[in-house]
Scaffold this motif. Structure first.
Motif, mmCIF file in Angstrom:
data_model
loop_
_atom_site.group_PDB
_atom_site.id
_atom_site.type_symbol
_atom_site.label_atom_id
_atom_site.label_comp_id
_atom_site.label_asym_id
_atom_site.label_seq_id
_atom_site.Cartn_x
_atom_site.Cartn_y
_atom_site.Cartn_z
ATOM 1 N N PHE A 1 -0.491 6.180 -7.395
ATOM 2 C CA PHE A 1 -1.630 6.953 -7.487
ATOM 3 C C PHE A 1 -1.541 8.517 -7.766
ATOM 4 O O PHE A 1 -2.139 8.995 -8.704
ATOM 5 C CB PHE A 1 -2.552 6.737 -6.350
ATOM 6 C CG PHE A 1 -3.566 5.507 -6.500
ATOM 7 C CD1 PHE A 1 -4.682 5.412 -6.988
ATOM 8 C CD2 PHE A 1 -3.164 4.568 -5.993
ATOM 9 C CE1 PHE A 1 -5.615 4.771 -7.248
ATOM 10 C CE2 PHE A 1 -4.110 3.014 -5.913
ATOM 11 C CZ PHE A 1 -5.249 3.313 -6.574
ATOM 12 N N ALA B 1 -3.816 7.950 -10.626
ATOM 13 C CA ALA B 1 -5.219 7.732 -10.600
ATOM 14 C C ALA B 1 -6.352 8.653 -9.762
ATOM 15 O O ALA B 1 -7.262 9.017 -9.804
ATOM 16 C CB ALA B 1 -5.526 6.579 -9.779
ATOM 17 N N LEU C 1 -1.846 -1.369 -10.660
ATOM 18 C CA LEU C 1 -1.142 -0.688 -9.888
ATOM 19 C C LEU C 1 -0.421 -1.443 -8.933
ATOM 20 O O LEU C 1 0.809 -1.297 -8.422
ATOM 21 C CB LEU C 1 -1.940 0.373 -9.158
ATOM 22 C CG LEU C 1 -2.047 1.647 -10.002
ATOM 23 C CD1 LEU C 1 -3.271 2.430 -9.205
ATOM 24 C CD2 LEU C 1 -0.701 2.506 -9.851
ATOM 25 N N ILE C 2 -1.063 -2.593 -8.393
ATOM 26 C CA ILE C 2 -0.321 -3.557 -7.591
ATOM 27 C C ILE C 2 0.717 -4.394 -8.252
ATOM 28 O O ILE C 2 1.679 -4.222 -7.560
ATOM 29 C CB ILE C 2 -1.669 -4.695 -7.187
ATOM 30 C CG1 ILE C 2 -2.669 -4.140 -6.192
ATOM 31 C CG2 ILE C 2 -0.963 -5.969 -6.603
ATOM 32 C CD1 ILE C 2 -3.685 -4.890 -6.116
ATOM 33 N N MET D 1 2.003 1.902 -3.625
ATOM 34 C CA MET D 1 0.793 2.117 -4.299
ATOM 35 C C MET D 1 0.202 3.723 -4.376
ATOM 36 O O MET D 1 -0.169 4.134 -5.205
ATOM 37 C CB MET D 1 -0.507 1.325 -4.047
ATOM 38 C CG MET D 1 -0.204 -0.285 -4.491
ATOM 39 S SD MET D 1 -1.420 -1.322 -4.091
ATOM 40 C CE MET D 1 -2.797 -0.720 -5.244
ATOM 41 N N ARG E 1 -7.928 -0.054 -12.587
ATOM 42 C CA ARG E 1 -6.377 0.249 -12.846
ATOM 43 C C ARG E 1 -5.740 -0.624 -11.506
ATOM 44 O O ARG E 1 -4.660 -0.652 -11.641
ATOM 45 C CB ARG E 1 -6.084 1.770 -12.634
ATOM 46 C CG ARG E 1 -6.201 2.251 -14.366
ATOM 47 C CD ARG E 1 -5.359 3.160 -14.299
ATOM 48 N NE ARG E 1 -3.899 3.066 -14.166
ATOM 49 C CZ ARG E 1 -2.835 3.991 -13.962
ATOM 50 N NH1 ARG E 1 -3.462 5.256 -13.787
ATOM 51 N NH2 ARG E 1 -1.843 3.503 -13.503
ATOM 52 N N GLN E 2 -6.644 -1.097 -10.693
ATOM 53 C CA GLN E 2 -5.877 -1.522 -9.257
ATOM 54 C C GLN E 2 -5.043 -2.584 -9.301
ATOM 55 O O GLN E 2 -3.848 -2.763 -8.934
ATOM 56 C CB GLN E 2 -7.143 -1.822 -8.389
ATOM 57 C CG GLN E 2 -6.575 -2.114 -6.874
ATOM 58 C CD GLN E 2 -7.588 -2.170 -5.642
ATOM 59 O OE1 GLN E 2 -8.650 -2.079 -6.032
ATOM 60 N NE2 GLN E 2 -6.995 -2.172 -4.562
ATOM 61 N N GLN F 1 0.941 -1.318 0.001
ATOM 62 C CA GLN F 1 0.124 -0.060 -0.046
ATOM 63 C C GLN F 1 1.008 1.241 0.071
ATOM 64 O O GLN F 1 0.533 2.172 -0.714
ATOM 65 C CB GLN F 1 -0.824 -0.132 1.374
ATOM 66 C CG GLN F 1 -2.115 -1.051 0.985
ATOM 67 C CD GLN F 1 -2.748 -1.386 2.441
ATOM 68 O OE1 GLN F 1 -1.885 -1.059 3.654
ATOM 69 N NE2 GLN F 1 -3.886 -1.641 2.482
ATOM 70 N N VAL G 1 -10.515 3.685 -11.203
ATOM 71 C CA VAL G 1 -9.623 3.406 -10.244
ATOM 72 C C VAL G 1 -9.577 1.724 -9.897
ATOM 73 O O VAL G 1 -8.571 1.354 -9.908
ATOM 74 C CB VAL G 1 -9.689 4.226 -8.790
ATOM 75 C CG1 VAL G 1 -8.907 3.466 -7.686
ATOM 76 C CG2 VAL G 1 -9.542 5.779 -8.956
ATOM 77 N N ALA G 2 -10.949 1.676 -10.060
ATOM 78 C CA ALA G 2 -10.981 -0.130 -9.576
ATOM 79 C C ALA G 2 -10.344 -0.823 -10.842
ATOM 80 O O ALA G 2 -9.683 -1.830 -10.583
ATOM 81 C CB ALA G 2 -12.321 -0.325 -9.505
#
Ligand code: ADP
Ligand code: MG
Length: 252
Positions: free
Chosen positions: A106, A112, A127-128, A102, A123-124, A99, A120-121
């Protein structure tokens, strides 16, 4: 001709009667690891704060990628592609390592913050993956679910570095990367920075420990009492008697 990513152009800064920065003029060339060193009180932090918009110079300008950034706010300068790691930003102790990495992903330019919740959801996952990639790069991926507060001091520096790298900055400012570290953690940090150096990102390392920078820097600028007293390749600077004198005569 080589490109100057950063040009500190004739910058002066006084605190009351004290000349903290005196006609500082230096250029950081593309792809270089450029160290700015000097004994305590030399003006390194002041110079860094002028570069990132925390302090306004009394005169002179800071030019980043051909654009004058003097007078811009810190977040604006960050959005232009200047990232600073170590000392600040601090890590988020109550979040996992993943986190922690991340969040700056963002926040960066293409990040994001400009997206709506659905985007955002979507792209999650991406991003992880990206955060894991940088955690792997600094040797922390196996601990990605740990809370950041549980890390050793040396590992916190690794985490901060991943948080800087994930921003893919055009210029990365490293603020005393080994300050307050044990010899063991210092050596581990030097190894890590050497590995990162191979990526060719333009970097400025602010450091008071001369030994740390000589294994890393392509170019060294030495400050003492607010002025540049030497500038050149590490070997030239190391052998310079004026530099030796500044260190021996200073509080270091
Ligand atoms: P360095 O980071 O190289 O140790 P600094 O940039 O922190 O040096 O400080 C340079 C000089 O400016 C020092 O003499 C310091 O005491 C002084 N100084 C730094 N910040 C301030 C301030 N906000 N107000 C007054 N004097 C300051
Ligand atoms: Mg300082």
């Amino acid at each position: 001709m080589q490109n100057a990513v950063l040009h500190i152009a004739d910058v002066n800064k006084n605190f009351g009667g004290l000349r903290a920065l005196s006609n500082i003029d230096l250029q950081v060339m593309e792809g270089m690891t450029h160290a700015i060193i000097g004994p305590n009180g030399a003006g390194k932090s002041t110079l860094l704060n002028v570069c990132i918009g925390r302090l306004a110079p009394d005169s002179g300008a800071v030019v980043f990628d051909g654009e004058v950034i003097t007078g811009k706010r810190p977040y604006e300068i960050n959005q232009l592609g200047v990232a600073r790691v170590f000392q600040t930003p601090e890590i988020f102790p109550d979040l996992s390592l993943l986190q922690n990495v991340m969040i700056p992903a963002f926040a960066r330019r293409d990040g994001a913050f400009r997206l709506n919740a659905w985007q955002v959801a979507a792209r999650q996952g991406e991003l992880i993956e990206e955060a894991e990639h940088w955690l792997e790069d600094v040797g922390l991926v196996e601990q990605k679910d740990r809370l950041a507060s549980n890390l050793s001091r040396g590992d916190k520096r690794r985490l901060e570095l991943a948080m800087g790298l994930v921003q893919k900055p055009r210029l990365l400012l490293l603020d005393e990367p080994t300050a307050g570290m044990s010899r063991h953690d210092t050596n581990a940090t030097i190894d890590l920075l050497q590995k990162i150096k191979k990526r060719g990102m333009t970097k400025v390392i602010i450091e008071h420990d001369m030994h740390v920078v000589f294994s890393l820097a392509d170019r060294v600028t030495v400050l003492a009492q607010g002025a540049v007293i030497a500038d050149g390749k590490p070997d030239e600077v190391r052998g310079n008697p004026v530099v030796q004198e500044a260190y021996l005569g200073g509080s270091h």
